[in-house]
Enzyme design. Structure first.
Site, PDB file in Angstrom:
ATOM      1  N   ASP A  62      -6.302   0.836   0.935  1.00 38.77           N
ATOM      2  CA  ASP A  62      -6.387   1.117   2.369  1.00 38.77           C
ATOM      3  C   ASP A  62      -7.770   0.698   2.870  1.00 38.77           C
ATOM      4  O   ASP A  62      -8.526   0.045   2.147  1.00 38.77           O
ATOM      5  CB  ASP A  62      -6.094   2.588   2.648  1.00 38.77           C
ATOM      6  CG  ASP A  62      -7.175   3.515   2.106  1.00 38.77           C
ATOM      7  OD1 ASP A  62      -8.095   3.043   1.399  1.00 38.77           O
ATOM      8  OD2 ASP A  62      -7.120   4.727   2.392  1.00 38.77           O
ATOM      9  N   LYS A  96       0.836  -1.203   0.000  1.00 41.23           N
ATOM     10  CA  LYS A  96       0.000   0.000   0.000  1.00 41.23           C
ATOM     11  C   LYS A  96       0.873   1.256   0.000  1.00 41.23           C
ATOM     12  O   LYS A  96       0.699   2.151  -0.833  1.00 41.23           O
ATOM     13  CB  LYS A  96      -0.916   0.018   1.217  1.00 41.23           C
ATOM     14  CG  LYS A  96      -1.888   1.199   1.234  1.00 41.23           C
ATOM     15  CD  LYS A  96      -2.421   1.496   2.612  1.00 41.23           C
ATOM     16  CE  LYS A  96      -1.438   2.342   3.400  1.00 41.23           C
ATOM     17  NZ  LYS A  96      -1.990   2.869   4.662  1.00 41.23           N
TER      18      LYS A  96
END
Length: 328
Positions: free
Chosen positions: A218, A200
């Site tokens: 996320d 991420k």
């Protein structure tokens, strides 16, 4: 007339008495018969009505049972239809959020990398309020690698989990200094090799500091793509793989920003503002949140609700006001 005769006469009813007696008896019999007949008729009628109702119900039952089944049996959405709907959602979100950007303030790849690591389990606003002083004291990887752990911990304390975050920052800064000549690498495999950096964080840096397309999975992104039935996966890497297959690579970075913007402003976790959602007509989960337009508008956050966003230094084309710095 003798008493005996009087007695005999008294015992014999008169003609009128006989007629009266007969009349009374007849009426009584007639009434009784009428009651019996009425009861019999009522019972017969009730039985007939019951039988008729039973027949009617029996005939109507199959039709009544069949109707709900026809209504509740919805045709499942095909994969192609889902892909088309997903791409339409992306296009409409692009019209709603033409200014979508990462909401972390940064001036170079190192600052973005540090800010993204700090953003775990906190808001971008809190990170933006913390990083100006942090970067003033540790402007380069070399400076941060040489930081006294306790001092760095204190500097990042407002973002939470400060000990773990300080350890990661010192570790990644040391790796940048020793392995990459103090520069943030522009490849995914190199970024994820740094302490505290996962896919991420790496995709955030690649997409926004190097222009390399990447999906930022996320909590907001994962929640919304599952609500929209783009995927059923929970694992971030599996989510990333399935969403990447739906959209062209060139859309990945901006798609991430739009979805995250929408999750923060309208499609909230606990109470989404369904009644004020611009893509409600495309959402299979419509109704999970507040559907009344007036009540839904009160749930809007940031600039959609007339409040500042999370930037202290927003892009020039950002429509809202800068967020307040700490102490303001």
């Amino acid at each position: 007339m003798s008493a005996e005769q009087n007695s005999a006469v008294g015992e014999q009813p008169s003609a009128k008495g006989k007629k009266a007696a007969k009349g009374s008896t007849g009426k009584a019999v007639t009434k009784a018969a009428a009651k019996t007949t009425a009861k019999s008729t009522t019972k017969s009628t009730a039985k007939a009505a019951t039988k008729a109702a039973a027949k009617t119900t029996a005939k109507a039952a199959p039709e009544t049972a069949a109707k709900p089944a026809a209504k509740t049996t919805a045709k499942p959405e095909s994969h192609l239809a889902m892909v088309r709907r997903a791409r339409r959602i992306n296009r409409e979100l692009a019209e709603v959020y033409p200014y979508a950007h990462p909401e972390l303030d940064f001036r170079n790849p190192f600052e973005l990398l540090v800010a993204t690591v700090l953003s775990a389990q906190t808001t971008d606003l809190r990170v933006n309020q913390t990083t100006p002083a942090l970067f003033a004291k540790y402007p380069t990887p070399e400076d941060m690698a040489a930081a006294v752990p306790e001092e760095l911990e204190e500097a990042v304390r407002p973002t939470g989990f400060f000990r773990a975050k300080a350890k990661s920052l010192i570790g990644l800064s040391t790796a940048l200094r020793d392995r990459f000549d103090g520069e943030v690498p522009g490849r995914l495999e190199d970024l994820v090799s740094l302490p505290g950096v996962g896919r991420k964080t790496a995709n955030v840096v690649l997409g926004n500091a190097f222009g390399v397309p990447g999906l930022t999975v996320d909590t907001h992104f994962g929640r919304l793509v599952r609500r929209w039935k783009w995927t059923e996966q929970e694992d971030p890497e599996k989510v990333e793989a399935e969403i990447a297959a739906i959209f062209p690579k060139s859309e990945w970075t901006m798609l991430s920003h739009r979805v995250i913007f929408h999750g923060r402003r309208i499609c909230h976790s606990r109470k989404p503002a369904c009644g004020a959602c611009p893509i409600a007509h495309l959402c299979p989960s419509y109704g999970e949140g507040e559907t009344d337009p007036e009540k839904a508008r009160k749930l809007l956050k940031y600039e959609m609700g007339g409040y500042p966003g999370q930037w202290l230094s927003p892009p020039a084309d950002y429509p809202g006001k800068p967020a307040p710095a700490r102490g303001e």
